[in-house]
Design an enzyme around this catalytic site. Sequence first.
Site, PDB file in Angstrom:
ATOM      1  N   GLY A 216       0.889  -1.024   0.083  1.00  0.00           N
ATOM      2  CA  GLY A 216      -0.107  -0.122   0.084  1.00  0.00           C
ATOM      3  C   GLY A 216       0.827   1.215   0.113  1.00  0.00           C
ATOM      4  O   GLY A 216       2.141   1.114   0.467  1.00  0.00           O
TER       5      GLY A 216
ATOM      6  N   CYS B 235       5.078  -6.281   1.377  1.00  0.00           N
ATOM      7  CA  CYS B 235       5.494  -5.030   1.609  1.00  0.00           C
ATOM      8  C   CYS B 235       4.766  -4.358   2.755  1.00  0.00           C
ATOM      9  O   CYS B 235       5.089  -4.301   3.985  1.00  0.00           O
ATOM     10  CB  CYS B 235       5.147  -4.230   0.256  1.00  0.00           C
ATOM     11  SG  CYS B 235       6.076  -2.812   0.067  1.00  0.00           S
ATOM     12  N   TYR B 236       3.991  -3.323   2.365  1.00  0.00           N
ATOM     13  CA  TYR B 236       3.258  -2.710   3.379  1.00  0.00           C
ATOM     14  C   TYR B 236       2.380  -3.569   4.494  1.00  0.00           C
ATOM     15  O   TYR B 236       2.486  -3.539   5.686  1.00  0.00           O
ATOM     16  CB  TYR B 236       2.085  -1.607   3.077  1.00  0.00           C
ATOM     17  CG  TYR B 236       1.217  -1.053   3.946  1.00  0.00           C
ATOM     18  CD1 TYR B 236       1.491   0.250   4.594  1.00  0.00           C
ATOM     19  CD2 TYR B 236       0.204  -1.698   4.535  1.00  0.00           C
ATOM     20  CE1 TYR B 236       0.847   0.821   5.538  1.00  0.00           C
ATOM     21  CE2 TYR B 236      -0.648  -0.912   5.623  1.00  0.00           C
ATOM     22  CZ  TYR B 236      -0.321   0.348   5.965  1.00  0.00           C
ATOM     23  OH  TYR B 236      -1.012   1.020   6.887  1.00  0.00           O
TER      24      TYR B 236
ATOM     25  N   HIS C 223       8.131  -7.519  -3.776  1.00  0.00           N
ATOM     26  CA  HIS C 223       6.616  -7.785  -4.633  1.00  0.00           C
ATOM     27  C   HIS C 223       7.019  -9.044  -5.250  1.00  0.00           C
ATOM     28  O   HIS C 223       7.544  -9.016  -6.339  1.00  0.00           O
ATOM     29  CB  HIS C 223       6.318  -6.531  -5.349  1.00  0.00           C
ATOM     30  CG  HIS C 223       5.863  -5.355  -4.676  1.00  0.00           C
ATOM     31  ND1 HIS C 223       4.647  -5.061  -4.125  1.00  0.00           N
ATOM     32  CD2 HIS C 223       6.656  -4.237  -4.038  1.00  0.00           C
ATOM     33  CE1 HIS C 223       4.400  -4.164  -3.487  1.00  0.00           C
ATOM     34  NE2 HIS C 223       5.551  -3.585  -3.659  1.00  0.00           N
TER      35      HIS C 223
ATOM     36  N   GLU D 204       4.718 -10.491  -6.666  1.00  0.00           N
ATOM     37  CA  GLU D 204       3.798 -10.729  -7.987  1.00  0.00           C
ATOM     38  C   GLU D 204       4.332  -9.874  -9.474  1.00  0.00           C
ATOM     39  O   GLU D 204       3.739 -10.312 -10.307  1.00  0.00           O
ATOM     40  CB  GLU D 204       2.476  -9.808  -7.447  1.00  0.00           C
ATOM     41  CG  GLU D 204       2.471  -8.675  -7.094  1.00  0.00           C
ATOM     42  CD  GLU D 204       3.170  -8.133  -6.090  1.00  0.00           C
ATOM     43  OE1 GLU D 204       3.579  -8.996  -5.180  1.00  0.00           O
ATOM     44  OE2 GLU D 204       2.693  -6.773  -5.592  1.00  0.00           O
TER      45      GLU D 204
ATOM     46  N   ASP E 181     -17.260  -9.759 -23.655  1.00  0.00           N
ATOM     47  CA  ASP E 181     -17.796  -9.851 -22.262  1.00  0.00           C
ATOM     48  C   ASP E 181     -19.185  -9.801 -22.328  1.00  0.00           C
ATOM     49  O   ASP E 181     -19.853 -10.669 -21.728  1.00  0.00           O
ATOM     50  CB  ASP E 181     -17.282  -8.488 -21.592  1.00  0.00           C
ATOM     51  CG  ASP E 181     -15.754  -8.098 -21.290  1.00  0.00           C
ATOM     52  OD1 ASP E 181     -14.953  -9.277 -21.860  1.00  0.00           O
ATOM     53  OD2 ASP E 181     -15.569  -7.233 -21.138  1.00  0.00           O
TER      54      ASP E 181
ATOM     55  N   LYS F 164     -10.167 -10.615 -17.958  1.00  0.00           N
ATOM     56  CA  LYS F 164     -10.584 -10.733 -19.409  1.00  0.00           C
ATOM     57  C   LYS F 164     -10.002 -12.219 -20.066  1.00  0.00           C
ATOM     58  O   LYS F 164     -10.858 -12.844 -20.777  1.00  0.00           O
ATOM     59  CB  LYS F 164      -9.628  -9.884 -20.244  1.00  0.00           C
ATOM     60  CG  LYS F 164     -10.239  -9.707 -21.666  1.00  0.00           C
ATOM     61  CD  LYS F 164     -11.307  -8.598 -21.663  1.00  0.00           C
ATOM     62  CE  LYS F 164     -11.573  -8.252 -23.016  1.00  0.00           C
ATOM     63  NZ  LYS F 164     -12.836  -7.186 -23.135  1.00  0.00           N
TER      64      LYS F 164
END
Length: 509
Positions: free
Chosen positions: A55, A82-83, A170, A172, A228, A365
């Site tokens: 964050g 992290c945060y 991170h 990710e 979609d 998506k």
Amino acid sequence: MSHGPVVIVDFGAQYNQLIARRIREQHVFCEVIPARRAAERLAEVDPSALVLSGGPMSVYDENAPAVDPAWLDGRVPVLAICYGLQAVVRAEGGEVVPALRREYGRAPLTLKEPVHPLLQGMPPTSTVWMSHGDEVRRLPAGYRLLASTPECGPAVIARADGRVLGVQFHPEVRHTEAGLTLLENFLVRVAGVPQDWTPSHFVPDAVARIQEEVGSAEALVALSGGVDSAVAAALAQRALGDRLHAVMVDNGLLRAGEVEEVRRAFPELDLTVIDARGRFVAALAGIVDPEQKRRIVGREFIRVFEEAARAHAEGVECLIQGTVYPDVIESGGGGAATIKSHHNVGGLPDDVAFRLVEPLSLLFKDEVRQVGETLGLPSALVWRQPFPGPGLSVRILGEVTAERLEVLRQADAIVRAELAGPEWDREIWQAFAVLPGIRSVGVMGDHRTYGETVIVRAVSSDDGMTADWVRLPHEVLDRLATRLVGEVAAVNRVVYDITSKPPGTIEWE
Ligand code: XMP
């Protein structure tokens, strides 16, 4: 143990969608919940694991979101990023201080305890991606260091019971070399979460949920020609059969063959195509400003849809929409409350009070595309390139007229046909024609011509945020030029756009 979702508590990180993506890639279902709503949602879902995100704040900022001690009671395994890690350290009685130097970018990670389940299979040293201004000075009692970097010290920490783990970097982002291994270790080795989630599992659940939400009512869906709304409609059709009614607005700004494509994809559907071509062209007469074009197309769409909704809404209580997860997360969402306030169609009239049903609101998506394939929708529809809401109107510079739309539609169909097929599908994000309104002198046969220029644009991109122009072979460019000039009567010149984004944008308006 719980088979509820993995819940990502969102402390406002710019990477939170990416965490969700990476977890889904491990075939594990997960949800992103804003920190302020976490308590309520966690009570509902019985999570199988918690991920506390990064964050933008410092844990010492006023109103900085805190970790609820209940999340750390050991029942559910926790990975704090992290945060999230700093908030855990603070909640558990350790110390977090402002770093002398903000650490941003790549850093070398060295493992101290490579046999720990969280770190198995990771190389002894690897590159990680850091982005933080505070750092942990003192670990809470009962925590130990599993890995470190030279600048920040504790880069990976664990509580003695192994139920709370934290990483300062991170995992990710792609720059963290072994990030996926670490995430998978957390999910599988630490949390024991089954890796059984695929979009095809989603179909029966989604059908049941639509049936439950719609009850015995009738429902309406607006088809745009995009993937979609098509997948949402296909799911709703399975769930509701002939209680589903569909409307497609032909605004005259669609590409060649789109209406027919949708009709072919849904032979059984009660589909009303509203011919509003004249109305849109009339509303756009004399308009050259791109933003004004967008506003006019948006406004007219809502009006036409309103009228259609009134005409078709007899007994209809529900509106099915193809809202996808990134829209929900971006609008601060996750969970029913915000999903309701977010809508694609927008501005529905007060006297058409629909209940919104959004069957795709937890999918990304590419997952929507996989569901579309599972449902047997035609590949051309499932793998359709992105197309702007204002359609061809923002690919005609200057005034939009019925004649110019027809020229562009023909040119666009040729560009798409020449750049179709598996060898291009992987490389091309979007390929299309633009009519810049430039006329130039040419010669065809023995005649002087004074015709329109067509710009061909083909770009590669991961997400539309940045893009590069595709290095099309000269033979392909040659064929495009020959066909466009030869087959579209008004055109006598073809140019290729070699601008990347940034500094350009993908569209011309
Ligand atoms: P730009 O031109 O900003 O486009 O580089 C980025 C991506 O967004 C698409 N785009 C739109 N999509 N409504 C949409 O649904 C719009 O008004 C719109 N404008 C641009 C564009 O096609 C590209 O994929």
